[in-house]
Write a protein that holds these residues in place. Structure first.
Motif, PDB file in Angstrom:
ATOM      1  N   ASN A 203       1.466  23.561  85.711  1.00 30.19           N
ATOM      2  CA  ASN A 203       2.329  22.378  85.559  1.00 30.19           C
ATOM      3  C   ASN A 203       3.668  22.744  84.904  1.00 30.19           C
ATOM      4  N   PRO A 204       4.425  23.628  85.547  1.00 30.31           N
ATOM      5  CA  PRO A 204       5.632  24.127  84.885  1.00 30.31           C
ATOM      6  C   PRO A 204       6.745  23.085  84.787  1.00 30.31           C
ATOM      7  N   ILE A 205       7.580  23.264  83.779  1.00 29.49           N
ATOM      8  CA  ILE A 205       8.840  22.549  83.715  1.00 29.49           C
ATOM      9  C   ILE A 205       9.790  23.288  84.652  1.00 29.49           C
ATOM     10  N   ARG A 206      10.281  22.596  85.679  1.00 34.69           N
ATOM     11  CA  ARG A 206      11.181  23.264  86.623  1.00 34.69           C
ATOM     12  C   ARG A 206      12.621  23.009  86.214  1.00 34.69           C
ATOM     13  N   ILE A 207      13.378  24.082  86.047  1.00 37.32           N
ATOM     14  CA  ILE A 207      14.775  23.998  85.638  1.00 37.32           C
ATOM     15  C   ILE A 207      15.605  24.710  86.678  1.00 37.32           C
ATOM     16  N   GLN A 208      16.515  23.980  87.299  1.00 35.62           N
ATOM     17  CA  GLN A 208      17.350  24.580  88.337  1.00 35.62           C
ATOM     18  C   GLN A 208      18.797  24.236  88.034  1.00 35.62           C
ATOM     19  N   VAL A 209      19.607  25.266  87.836  1.00 33.97           N
ATOM     20  CA  VAL A 209      21.007  25.078  87.471  1.00 33.97           C
ATOM     21  C   VAL A 209      21.903  25.463  88.644  1.00 33.97           C
ATOM     22  N   SER A 210      22.820  24.571  89.002  1.00 35.15           N
ATOM     23  CA  SER A 210      23.790  24.795  90.092  1.00 35.15           C
ATOM     24  C   SER A 210      23.130  25.295  91.372  1.00 35.15           C
ATOM     25  N   PRO A 211      22.124  24.575  91.897  1.00 36.43           N
ATOM     26  CA  PRO A 211      21.429  25.067  93.081  1.00 36.43           C
ATOM     27  C   PRO A 211      22.252  25.031  94.361  1.00 36.43           C
ATOM     28  N   LYS A 212      23.316  24.192  94.420  1.00 35.77           N
ATOM     29  CA  LYS A 212      24.067  24.043  95.666  1.00 35.77           C
ATOM     30  C   LYS A 212      24.920  25.263  95.980  1.00 35.77           C
ATOM     31  N   ASP A 213      25.391  25.942  94.965  1.00 34.72           N
ATOM     32  CA  ASP A 213      26.235  27.125  95.184  1.00 34.72           C
ATOM     33  C   ASP A 213      25.657  28.287  94.398  1.00 34.72           C
ATOM     34  N   PRO A 214      25.042  29.243  95.080  1.00 35.25           N
ATOM     35  CA  PRO A 214      24.400  30.353  94.363  1.00 35.25           C
ATOM     36  C   PRO A 214      25.381  31.291  93.672  1.00 35.25           C
ATOM     37  N   VAL A 215      26.672  31.223  94.018  1.00 38.58           N
ATOM     38  CA  VAL A 215      27.675  32.065  93.355  1.00 38.58           C
ATOM     39  C   VAL A 215      28.274  31.294  92.187  1.00 38.58           C
ATOM     40  N   SER A 216      28.351  31.934  91.032  1.00 37.32           N
ATOM     41  CA  SER A 216      28.870  31.290  89.831  1.00 37.32           C
ATOM     42  C   SER A 216      30.291  30.773  90.047  1.00 37.32           C
ATOM     43  N   LYS A 217      30.578  29.621  89.440  1.00 37.03           N
ATOM     44  CA  LYS A 217      31.928  29.041  89.540  1.00 37.03           C
ATOM     45  C   LYS A 217      32.967  29.922  88.832  1.00 37.03           C
ATOM     46  N   ASN A 218      32.505  30.869  88.003  1.00 37.73           N
ATOM     47  CA  ASN A 218      33.430  31.778  87.315  1.00 37.73           C
ATOM     48  C   ASN A 218      33.938  32.899  88.215  1.00 37.73           C
ATOM     49  N   VAL A 219      33.371  33.011  89.415  1.00 39.91           N
ATOM     50  CA  VAL A 219      33.734  34.105  90.326  1.00 39.91           C
ATOM     51  C   VAL A 219      34.508  33.554  91.520  1.00 39.91           C
ATOM     52  N   ASP A 220      35.733  34.023  91.713  1.00 39.21           N
ATOM     53  CA  ASP A 220      36.409  33.705  92.977  1.00 39.21           C
ATOM     54  C   ASP A 220      36.165  34.877  93.926  1.00 39.21           C
ATOM     55  N   HIS A 221      35.675  34.551  95.105  1.00 39.31           N
ATOM     56  CA  HIS A 221      35.288  35.614  96.040  1.00 39.31           C
ATOM     57  C   HIS A 221      35.914  35.371  97.403  1.00 39.31           C
ATOM     58  N   ALA A 222      36.306  36.464  98.051  1.00 34.99           N
ATOM     59  CA  ALA A 222      37.003  36.383  99.329  1.00 34.99           C
ATOM     60  C   ALA A 222      36.597  37.556 100.213  1.00 34.99           C
ATOM     61  N   VAL A 223      36.870  37.411 101.507  1.00 34.77           N
ATOM     62  CA  VAL A 223      36.580  38.483 102.458  1.00 34.77           C
ATOM     63  C   VAL A 223      37.888  38.933 103.102  1.00 34.77           C
ATOM     64  N   ALA A 224      38.048  40.245 103.245  1.00 34.59           N
ATOM     65  CA  ALA A 224      39.216  40.822 103.911  1.00 34.59           C
ATOM     66  C   ALA A 224      38.720  41.593 105.129  1.00 34.59           C
ATOM     67  N   TYR A 225      39.352  41.373 106.260  1.00 35.35           N
ATOM     68  CA  TYR A 225      38.933  42.045 107.490  1.00 35.35           C
ATOM     69  C   TYR A 225      39.595  43.416 107.559  1.00 35.35           C
ATOM     70  N   VAL A 226      38.782  44.440 107.314  1.00 37.55           N
ATOM     71  CA  VAL A 226      39.255  45.824 107.242  1.00 37.55           C
ATOM     72  C   VAL A 226      38.304  46.690 108.065  1.00 37.55           C
ATOM     73  N   GLU A 227      38.842  47.502 108.942  1.00 32.44           N
ATOM     74  CA  GLU A 227      37.981  48.350 109.770  1.00 32.44           C
ATOM     75  C   GLU A 227      37.333  49.452 108.929  1.00 32.44           C
ATOM     76  N   MET A 228      36.187  49.903 109.395  1.00 33.24           N
ATOM     77  CA  MET A 228      35.341  50.815 108.616  1.00 33.24           C
ATOM     78  C   MET A 228      36.096  52.058 108.134  1.00 33.24           C
ATOM     79  N   ASP A 229      36.863  52.680 109.016  1.00 28.91           N
ATOM     80  CA  ASP A 229      37.563  53.919 108.658  1.00 28.91           C
ATOM     81  C   ASP A 229      38.749  53.685 107.728  1.00 28.91           C
ATOM     82  N   ASP A 230      39.168  52.421 107.578  1.00 28.34           N
ATOM     83  CA  ASP A 230      40.343  52.113 106.763  1.00 28.34           C
ATOM     84  C   ASP A 230      39.979  51.628 105.353  1.00 28.34           C
ATOM     85  N   LYS A 231      38.708  51.412 105.113  1.00 23.52           N
ATOM     86  CA  LYS A 231      38.313  50.787 103.847  1.00 23.52           C
ATOM     87  C   LYS A 231      38.748  51.599 102.633  1.00 23.52           C
TER      88      LYS A 231
END
Length: 413
Positions: A203-231
């Motif tokens: 009968n655990p106490i279930r605690i779930q924090v910020s379940p909608k976004d698994p990435v912390s709000k303290n982290v800004d994250h982005a993707v850059a399109y770079v070919e493998m040999d150019d990384k």
């Protein structure tokens, strides 16, 4: 609410003050009271939100209230973790928080001589933080007695499942007293995790924090399109633009880690590598150098992505996208920890687009694109200190000239 208002011992409050802990994070605020009431707890929270302190603070307080003789090998609180690095890190947190208490703490893992560990076990241990491999070795050698465990903690439970430790966990639970407190901590949850959790908690106490976004709000994250040999050129540029920043680079394999290291060394950038091919002593040395900031770049495989708390990582770079979408969350969670802000950049090549799609589906949203125009892309490669060969440079120039001619023809038409 501040930590000084909690009903915990003065010795722990003193440690918290020295460590600069003033107010609890969300997961700490919601977990500590339930743990102190001896409830079983199932806690799900983003990486970097202070999960370790969420269970270490109340457990240390409860164990400090006990004054009893311990038999050789006896363990009062067992913390099971998936990796050696995590065992070391959690042991350090317990030791820092329990500095002014008499609670005995032991981190137990392979890769090192077992004799010093056995000597400490012989005196009995209040808190044992252990990886399954070394723990089972010492249980079979009858150096560990789990018959009086009062608290069981499973940390990074989802990763333990990924590594196939479910049978080990079930085997351990059969050795524990029927009545014990179970604390179950994880950064992600799915049906398999739920099944495991509810099979070991009452009968655990279930605690779930910020379940909608698994990435912390303290982290800004982005993707850059770079070919493998150019990384490598774009990684070089990032390092040289931010020479004082601490950068953690993730690659898929240990071979890739060494190749990226060699590429950085060719352009005068000092870096370290950490992966499963390194001896434990070397891995500890590398972690210490990176933590201290002696070397500003660490190139690692996913062995370092889970639960490792490296202070002040400014950038996480996914040089290779992770094969498992969940690992994206754990990788980027190495920055922006606690109240600090962090940045994460993923290099995505054409062949990695299907992997990116899976990651975005897991996150439930698209990752922001870091747009690189053609001129910036070209300049990043051409002005690298590892100057591409003449054929490569000529190819870039010919492509540009061809594009210009095509543009002029279209205008004439």
């Amino acid at each position: 609410m501040k930590f000084e208002q909690y009903n915990i011992s003065p010795e722990i409050k003193r440690s918290l003050e020295e460590l600069g802990f003033k107010r609890p994070t969300d997961i700490q605020f919601r977990s500590i009271p339930s743990i102190l009431k001896r409830d079983d707890v199932l806690a799900i929270a983003q990486t970097g939100t202070g999960k370790t302190a969420a269970f270490a603070i109340p457990v240390l307080h409860m164990l400090q209230q006990r004054s009893r003789d311990k038999r050789p090998g006896q363990v009062t609180c067992l913390v099971m973790v998936p990796t050696r690095e995590l065992a070391i890190q959690i042991s350090d947190v317990f030791k820092q928080l329990g500095k002014y208490t008499k609670v005995s703490i032991l981190g137990l893992h392979g890769g090192v001589d077992q004799e010093p560990q056995v000597k400490k076990l012989d005196k009995g241990v209040d808190v044992l933080i252990a990886t399954p491999g070394r723990m089972f070795d010492l249980i079979h050698q009858q150096f560990i007695d789990l018959s009086r465990v009062e608290i069981l903690i499973l940390d990074e439970a989802d990763h333990m499942l990924d590594l196939g430790f479910i049978k080990d966990i079930q085997h351990i639970i059969r050795q524990l007293p029927r009545k014990h407190q179970t604390l179950f901590f994880s950064a992600t949850i799915d049906d398999e995790i739920k099944d495991l959790a509810y099979s070991v908690v009452n009968n655990p106490i279930r605690i779930q924090v910020s379940p909608k976004d698994p990435v912390s709000k303290n982290v800004d994250h982005a993707v850059a399109y770079v070919e493998m040999d150019d990384k490598r050129f774009f990684l070089e540029r990032l390092v040289k633009e931010y020479p004082e920043n601490k950068i953690l680079v993730f690659v898929r394999t240990k071979v890739r880690a060494e190749r990226v290291l060699a590429a950085m060394e060719r352009v005068g950038i000092k870096a370290l590598t950490m992966h499963g091919g390194k001896e434990q002593e070397h891995r500890l040395q590398v972690m210490n150098e990176f933590k201290k900031g002696t070397v500003k770049m660490l190139i690692a495989t996913d062995v370092s992505a889970r639960g490792i708390d490296i202070p002040n990582v400014d950038y996480v770079v996914n040089y290779d996208l992770p094969d498992v979408p969940e690992n994206y969350v754990h990788r980027v969670g190495r920055t922006g920890r606690g109240v600090q802000k962090g940045h994460a950049i993923s290099f995505c090549s054409t062949e990695e687009l299907p992997v990116l799609k899976e990651i975005q589906e897991y996150l439930g949203k698209d990752i922001q694109e870091m747009k690189i125009d053609k001129n910036d892309y070209r300049e990043t490669i051409v002005f690298s200190e590892e100057t591409p060969n003449d054929n490569w440079r000529k190819l870039l120039e010919d492509n540009e000239k061809a594009a210009e001619k095509l543009g002029k023809k279209k205008k004439k038409k």
